[in-house]
Design an enzyme around this catalytic site. Sequence first.
Site, PDB file in Angstrom:
ATOM      1  N   SER A 126       0.830  -1.220   0.000  1.00 44.34           N
ATOM      2  CA  SER A 126       0.000   0.000   0.000  1.00 44.34           C
ATOM      3  C   SER A 126       0.860   1.263   0.000  1.00 44.34           C
ATOM      4  CB  SER A 126      -0.891   0.024   1.241  1.00 44.34           C
ATOM      5  OG  SER A 126      -1.611  -1.170   1.357  1.00 44.34           O
ATOM      6  N   GLY A 127       1.814   1.347   0.913  1.00 44.96           N
ATOM      7  CA  GLY A 127       2.619   2.559   1.047  1.00 44.96           C
ATOM      8  C   GLY A 127       3.637   2.695  -0.075  1.00 44.96           C
ATOM      9  N   GLU A 163       9.644  -5.700  -5.396  1.00 44.57           N
ATOM     10  CA  GLU A 163       8.644  -6.451  -4.633  1.00 44.57           C
ATOM     11  C   GLU A 163       9.026  -7.925  -4.697  1.00 44.57           C
ATOM     12  OE1 GLU A 163       5.937  -6.137  -2.531  1.00 44.57           O
ATOM     13  OE2 GLU A 163       6.078  -8.320  -2.622  1.00 44.57           O
ATOM     14  N   THR A 206       0.289  -6.699   1.355  1.00 43.20           N
ATOM     15  CA  THR A 206      -0.569  -7.442   2.286  1.00 43.20           C
ATOM     16  C   THR A 206      -2.041  -7.120   2.054  1.00 43.20           C
ATOM     17  OG1 THR A 206       1.191  -7.354   3.917  1.00 43.20           O
ATOM     18  CG2 THR A 206      -1.004  -7.883   4.737  1.00 43.20           C
ATOM     19  N   CYS A 207      -2.361  -5.858   1.948  1.00 44.09           N
ATOM     20  CA  CYS A 207      -3.769  -5.458   1.870  1.00 44.09           C
ATOM     21  C   CYS A 207      -4.480  -6.136   0.711  1.00 44.09           C
ATOM     22  CB  CYS A 207      -3.861  -3.936   1.750  1.00 44.09           C
ATOM     23  SG  CYS A 207      -5.535  -3.359   1.557  1.00 44.09           S
ATOM     24  N   CYS A 252      -6.703  -6.981   3.805  1.00 44.57           N
ATOM     25  CA  CYS A 252      -8.020  -6.336   3.785  1.00 44.57           C
ATOM     26  C   CYS A 252      -8.955  -6.843   2.683  1.00 44.57           C
ATOM     27  CB  CYS A 252      -7.890  -4.831   3.572  1.00 44.57           C
ATOM     28  SG  CYS A 252      -6.330  -4.084   4.004  1.00 44.57           S
ATOM     29  N   LYS A 269      -9.836 -10.620   2.649  1.00 47.31           N
ATOM     30  CA  LYS A 269     -10.578 -10.831   3.904  1.00 47.31           C
ATOM     31  C   LYS A 269     -12.027 -10.359   3.766  1.00 47.31           C
ATOM     32  CE  LYS A 269     -10.713  -7.678   6.773  1.00 47.31           C
ATOM     33  NZ  LYS A 269     -10.067  -6.808   7.747  1.00 47.31           N
ATOM     34  N   TYR A 308      -7.959  -8.136  16.094  1.00 48.76           N
ATOM     35  CA  TYR A 308      -8.993  -8.041  15.061  1.00 48.76           C
ATOM     36  C   TYR A 308      -8.882  -9.148  14.015  1.00 48.76           C
ATOM     37  CZ  TYR A 308      -6.249  -5.709  11.332  1.00 48.76           C
ATOM     38  OH  TYR A 308      -5.350  -5.418  10.341  1.00 48.76           O
ATOM     39  N   GLU A 314     -11.957 -11.606  13.376  1.00 48.61           N
ATOM     40  CA  GLU A 314     -12.602 -11.595  12.056  1.00 48.61           C
ATOM     41  C   GLU A 314     -12.635 -13.009  11.466  1.00 48.61           C
ATOM     42  OE1 GLU A 314     -11.612  -7.035  10.564  1.00 48.61           O
ATOM     43  OE2 GLU A 314     -10.246  -8.632   9.993  1.00 48.61           O
ATOM     44  N   ASP A 367       3.450  -0.218   7.767  1.00 45.43           N
ATOM     45  CA  ASP A 367       3.552  -1.153   8.902  1.00 45.43           C
ATOM     46  C   ASP A 367       4.976  -1.324   9.412  1.00 45.43           C
ATOM     47  OD1 ASP A 367       0.868  -1.478   8.523  1.00 45.43           O
ATOM     48  OD2 ASP A 367       0.927  -3.658   8.228  1.00 45.43           O
ATOM     49  N   ALA A 384     -12.546  -0.187  11.548  1.00 41.43           N
ATOM     50  CA  ALA A 384     -13.601  -1.213  11.591  1.00 41.43           C
ATOM     51  C   ALA A 384     -12.988  -2.543  11.980  1.00 41.43           C
ATOM     52  CB  ALA A 384     -14.272  -1.339  10.237  1.00 41.43           C
ATOM     53  N   HIS A 395     -34.970   8.352   8.560  1.00 46.50           N
ATOM     54  CA  HIS A 395     -35.831   7.301   9.066  1.00 46.50           C
ATOM     55  C   HIS A 395     -36.375   6.445   7.939  1.00 46.50           C
ATOM     56  CE1 HIS A 395     -38.490   5.489  11.999  1.00 46.50           C
ATOM     57  NE2 HIS A 395     -39.484   5.638  11.139  1.00 46.50           N
ATOM     58  N   GLU A 410     -29.957   6.498  12.597  1.00 42.89           N
ATOM     59  CA  GLU A 410     -30.705   7.641  13.161  1.00 42.89           C
ATOM     60  C   GLU A 410     -30.582   7.676  14.685  1.00 42.89           C
ATOM     61  OE1 GLU A 410     -35.115   7.575  12.926  1.00 42.89           O
ATOM     62  OE2 GLU A 410     -34.903   5.512  12.254  1.00 42.89           O
TER      63      GLU A 410
END
Length: 462
Positions: free
Chosen positions: A15-16, A35, A42-43, A48, A51, A180, A184, A306, A344, A439, A444
């Site tokens: 990602s970075g 790479e 990883t993501c 992420c 997953k 997490y 998960e 990371d 999350a 609503h 709400e």
Amino acid sequence: MSKHDFDLFVIGGGSGGVRAGRVAASLGKRVGIAEEYRFGGTCVIRGCVPKKLFVYASQFSEHFRDAAGFGWEVGATRFDWAKFIANKDKEIARLEGLYRKGLETNGAQIFESRAVLEGPHTVRILKNDRVVSAERILIATGGAPRHLRDVEGGDLTITSNEIFHLERQPESMVIDGAGYIGVEFACILAGLGTKVTLILRGEQILRGFDDDIRAALHNEMVRKGIDVLPHTRLTKVAGSPNGNRVVSLSNGSTLEVSQVMQAIGRLPNTEGLGLEKAGVHTGMDGSVLVDQYSRSNVPHVLAVGDVTNRVQLTPVAIHEAMCLIETEFRGNPTSPDHELIPTAVFSQPEIGTIGMTEAQAGLAYDAVTVFFTKFRPMKGTLSGSEERMVMKIIVDDASDRVVGVHILGPDAGEMIQALAIAIKMGATKADFDRTMALHPSAAEELVTLYTPSWRVKGGEKV
Ligand code: FAD
């Protein structure tokens, strides 16, 4: 013209690293990026994205059950693990291609190889044993799952790296660790029909999250049939002739399961990276120590994501990379902002959270007021689901500012992402109260919680 081969050499195409490499190349900089596994990091490859696809797959069992209350008769259902994995892999390969393309079209030179530092300005590309030089070097090597092999039989366990590629769905599984990732995967596998035992060293799952949310999710997981065993450790893992694992636990019990997964945290990926050859300092955990501009003690050796062990999340790695571009290549020194990061947990039900927990706010402020609600979401009325939604708003009494919001329930992550804008802008409880409700929705509740539930003064609930 620089005396170096590259203006920027990036080690790690996650990602970075990809973001920094792509944007620097788009600014006309000569960029090299190495790479060792697959672009996207990883993501995209084993974090992420796959997953979340697993989460979607696992939710269908509940949707099928809920359907009956709405008049649907769903016939026999069956989950085809191999088909799902193949579809997931196809999507991941597509995304990986987009990451590569973004680098290539902007003119970055790609090296499909492990790379290590050879000196303060030099990098060795291991695949062809070539040494290149760069004005700046970016370490973006991410993290790797901690894998305890000193537990007897530790080699027979897997980590989150392997779970995405198992050939068969485990019939039963022990997951060691209730952060997490452990939580998960406990929910994912349980949703797909695997019998899951989640073991944790402490008393409660998800250390660092709000206590009411932790307790409520723990209850929901138990209600869904997951065995959650607090104060428990793996003491031994042994193979069995049928390919299963026989697991000994610190509570004296023994379980035979199809797979054992360790989800006990992640460590910065710096082993064997040659940081010492460049004189780069690392912390006790192996992380690259950086200043507010993501510079190591060797100022042209930079690090994001990371590997710096600041906040291990994809948007944070990307944000750090963008700040680095501003600082290094646009003459606009910019520090990453790590305050108020919405987060999350894609458990079932899901957690969305921003800001302080009640315990943290109780210590940070003289007095805070908590607005709390627990209710059955509307969909549960006809489906008969017992699942409860929890919402919690924490307000600093002195300023009326909302300093924490914690939600457990469907779409909690989506709600928190939108709410994060208001919280980042410094929204007060009065701002929440004067916002019109939408609503009928679950969200709400966030703007109709008028009556305080309790207060915390001097760190004590009153
Ligand atoms: P990475 O994305 O890990 O990229 C590092 C790259 O460097 C890797 O591709 C690696 O192969 C490569 N590399 C390492 N060493 C070398 C070397 N010497 N030479 C060449 N290449 C090298 N974050 C979220 O925000 N939301 C989520 O829902 C979420 N879920 C996750 C679920 C799981 C199971 C896991 C494991 C992580 C999850 N994360 C999530 C965290 C997220 O994946 C990371 O925070 C993010 O990927 C970090 O980006 P990065 O660029 O620092 O490192």
